[in-house]
Design a protein around this motif. Structure first.
Motif, PDB file in Angstrom:
ATOM      1  N   LYS A  80       0.832  -1.210   0.000  1.00 21.16           N
ATOM      2  CA  LYS A  80       0.000   0.000   0.000  1.00 21.16           C
ATOM      3  C   LYS A  80       0.869   1.263   0.000  1.00 21.16           C
ATOM      4  O   LYS A  80       0.611   2.202  -0.751  1.00 21.16           O
ATOM      5  N   LEU A  81       1.894   1.257   0.856  1.00 17.06           N
ATOM      6  CA  LEU A  81       2.777   2.425   0.905  1.00 17.06           C
ATOM      7  C   LEU A  81       3.541   2.596  -0.403  1.00 17.06           C
ATOM      8  O   LEU A  81       3.669   3.713  -0.914  1.00 17.06           O
ATOM      9  N   TYR A  82       4.067   1.493  -0.927  1.00 19.27           N
ATOM     10  CA  TYR A  82       4.782   1.568  -2.204  1.00 19.27           C
ATOM     11  C   TYR A  82       3.871   2.091  -3.306  1.00 19.27           C
ATOM     12  O   TYR A  82       4.272   2.920  -4.118  1.00 19.27           O
ATOM     13  N   TYR A  83       2.635   1.591  -3.337  1.00 11.75           N
ATOM     14  CA  TYR A  83       1.704   2.011  -4.382  1.00 11.75           C
ATOM     15  C   TYR A  83       1.390   3.502  -4.269  1.00 11.75           C
ATOM     16  O   TYR A  83       1.357   4.219  -5.271  1.00 11.75           O
ATOM     17  N   ASP A  84       1.141   3.977  -3.031  1.00  9.33           N
ATOM     18  CA  ASP A  84       0.864   5.402  -2.836  1.00  9.33           C
ATOM     19  C   ASP A  84       2.052   6.257  -3.268  1.00  9.33           C
ATOM     20  O   ASP A  84       1.877   7.297  -3.897  1.00  9.33           O
ATOM     21  N   LEU A  85       3.249   5.809  -2.927  1.00 12.44           N
ATOM     22  CA  LEU A  85       4.438   6.559  -3.335  1.00 12.44           C
ATOM     23  C   LEU A  85       4.685   6.446  -4.836  1.00 12.44           C
ATOM     24  O   LEU A  85       5.208   7.370  -5.450  1.00 12.44           O
ATOM     25  N   GLY A  86       4.313   5.317  -5.419  1.00 15.52           N
ATOM     26  CA  GLY A  86       4.501   5.113  -6.850  1.00 15.52           C
ATOM     27  C   GLY A  86       3.691   6.074  -7.693  1.00 15.52           C
ATOM     28  O   GLY A  86       4.046   6.360  -8.841  1.00 15.52           O
ATOM     29  N   ARG A  87       2.601   6.587  -7.130  1.00 15.55           N
ATOM     30  CA  ARG A  87       1.809   7.571  -7.870  1.00 15.55           C
ATOM     31  C   ARG A  87       2.568   8.884  -8.041  1.00 15.55           C
ATOM     32  O   ARG A  87       2.235   9.680  -8.900  1.00 15.55           O
ATOM     33  N   LEU A  88       3.602   9.084  -7.224  1.00 16.89           N
ATOM     34  CA  LEU A  88       4.441  10.281  -7.347  1.00 16.89           C
ATOM     35  C   LEU A  88       5.577  10.079  -8.335  1.00 16.89           C
ATOM     36  O   LEU A  88       6.438  10.941  -8.481  1.00 16.89           O
ATOM     37  N   GLU A  93      11.989  11.323  -7.621  1.00 15.06           N
ATOM     38  CA  GLU A  93      12.878  10.158  -7.605  1.00 15.06           C
ATOM     39  C   GLU A  93      12.396   9.127  -6.585  1.00 15.06           C
ATOM     40  O   GLU A  93      12.509   7.931  -6.805  1.00 15.06           O
ATOM     41  N   THR A  94      11.834   9.603  -5.475  1.00 18.11           N
ATOM     42  CA  THR A  94      11.325   8.694  -4.449  1.00 18.11           C
ATOM     43  C   THR A  94      10.200   7.834  -5.006  1.00 18.11           C
ATOM     44  O   THR A  94      10.108   6.652  -4.690  1.00 18.11           O
ATOM     45  N   GLY A  95       9.352   8.399  -5.842  1.00 20.43           N
ATOM     46  CA  GLY A  95       8.273   7.629  -6.459  1.00 20.43           C
ATOM     47  C   GLY A  95       8.801   6.542  -7.375  1.00 20.43           C
ATOM     48  O   GLY A  95       8.302   5.423  -7.392  1.00 20.43           O
ATOM     49  N   ARG A  96       9.843   6.854  -8.159  1.00 17.58           N
ATOM     50  CA  ARG A  96      10.443   5.836  -9.034  1.00 17.58           C
ATOM     51  C   ARG A  96      11.110   4.729  -8.216  1.00 17.58           C
ATOM     52  O   ARG A  96      11.005   3.550  -8.569  1.00 17.58           O
ATOM     53  N   ILE A  97      11.749   5.093  -7.133  1.00 20.86           N
ATOM     54  CA  ILE A  97      12.357   4.084  -6.261  1.00 20.86           C
ATOM     55  C   ILE A  97      11.277   3.210  -5.647  1.00 20.86           C
ATOM     56  O   ILE A  97      11.442   1.992  -5.539  1.00 20.86           O
ATOM     57  N   ALA A  98      10.158   3.810  -5.267  1.00 22.81           N
ATOM     58  CA  ALA A  98       9.056   3.042  -4.685  1.00 22.81           C
ATOM     59  C   ALA A  98       8.497   2.049  -5.705  1.00 22.81           C
ATOM     60  O   ALA A  98       8.195   0.898  -5.357  1.00 22.81           O
TER      61      ALA A  98
END
Length: 186
Positions: A80-88, A93-98
């Motif tokens: 869930k956290l990765y997915y939320d961050l992935g939307r960024l 860069e944090t979103g791509r890392i997620a």
């Protein structure tokens, strides 16, 4: 009277430098606080995380939480956290890392402990492939994502194009020639 414009220019330059120094001081305090939260997350179990870490909006702290949850085996919460961050991912860069970490988590879940045996979860493997492709769309030069996508494709190759199958299909046409009986033409 000639000194007044020089003093005003010096005062304006001093104010600009003070504003930049103040902004950098505030950023430094923010980063130091985030680093403290990340250090606490990496050393403590999730039940002992501070309430500020749980409600943290800083993407770097949330990424650290997701990594810690994934290491602890709590894949649903980490996902869930990765997915939320992935939307960024488009903007940070944090979103791509997620997205990359989410794909790695899916690949580990699908492949199991040994990545040589049969795939335990084909849908997870397909999700991992999709996430790696998304990372590569955002950053085509990400060689880690390329390598892991290749690894996922070796575990479960995708179906080849159906263009070869279309060549094998015979087409039959009814051709009527005067004075000849209808038959199948080669």
């Amino acid at each position: 009277m000639k000194r007044l414009p020089i003093h005003l220019m010096f005062g304006a330059a001093t104010l600009c430098c003070a504003a930049v120094a103040g902004y950098n001081a505030v950023r430094l305090l923010h980063v130091a606080g985030a680093n403290r939260e990340i250090a606490a997350i990496s050393t403590q179990p999730p039940s002992q995380w501070s309430k500020t870490a749980a409600n943290q909006q800083d993407p770097a702290v949330r990424l650290a939480q997701a990594v810690a949850l994934a290491r602890a085996g709590q894949h649903a919460e980490a996902g869930k956290l990765y997915y939320d961050l992935g939307r960024l991912a488009q903007s940070s860069e944090t979103g791509r890392i997620a997205l990359y970490d989410l794909a790695n988590m899916y690949l580990r879940e699908a492949a199991g402990d040994d990545a040589q045996g049969p795939v335990r979860s084909p849908p997870m493997l397909e999700s991992a492939k999709a996430r790696y492709r998304e990372v590569l769309r955002l950053d085509p030069g990400d060689w880690d994502a390329r390598y892991n996508l290749e690894r996922a494709l070796r575990l479960a190759p995708e179906a080849q194009d159906t263009a070869d199958d279309e060549k094998d299909i015979k087409e039959q046409h009814n051709i009527n020639v005067r004075g000849a009986a209808p038959e199948e033409l080669p």
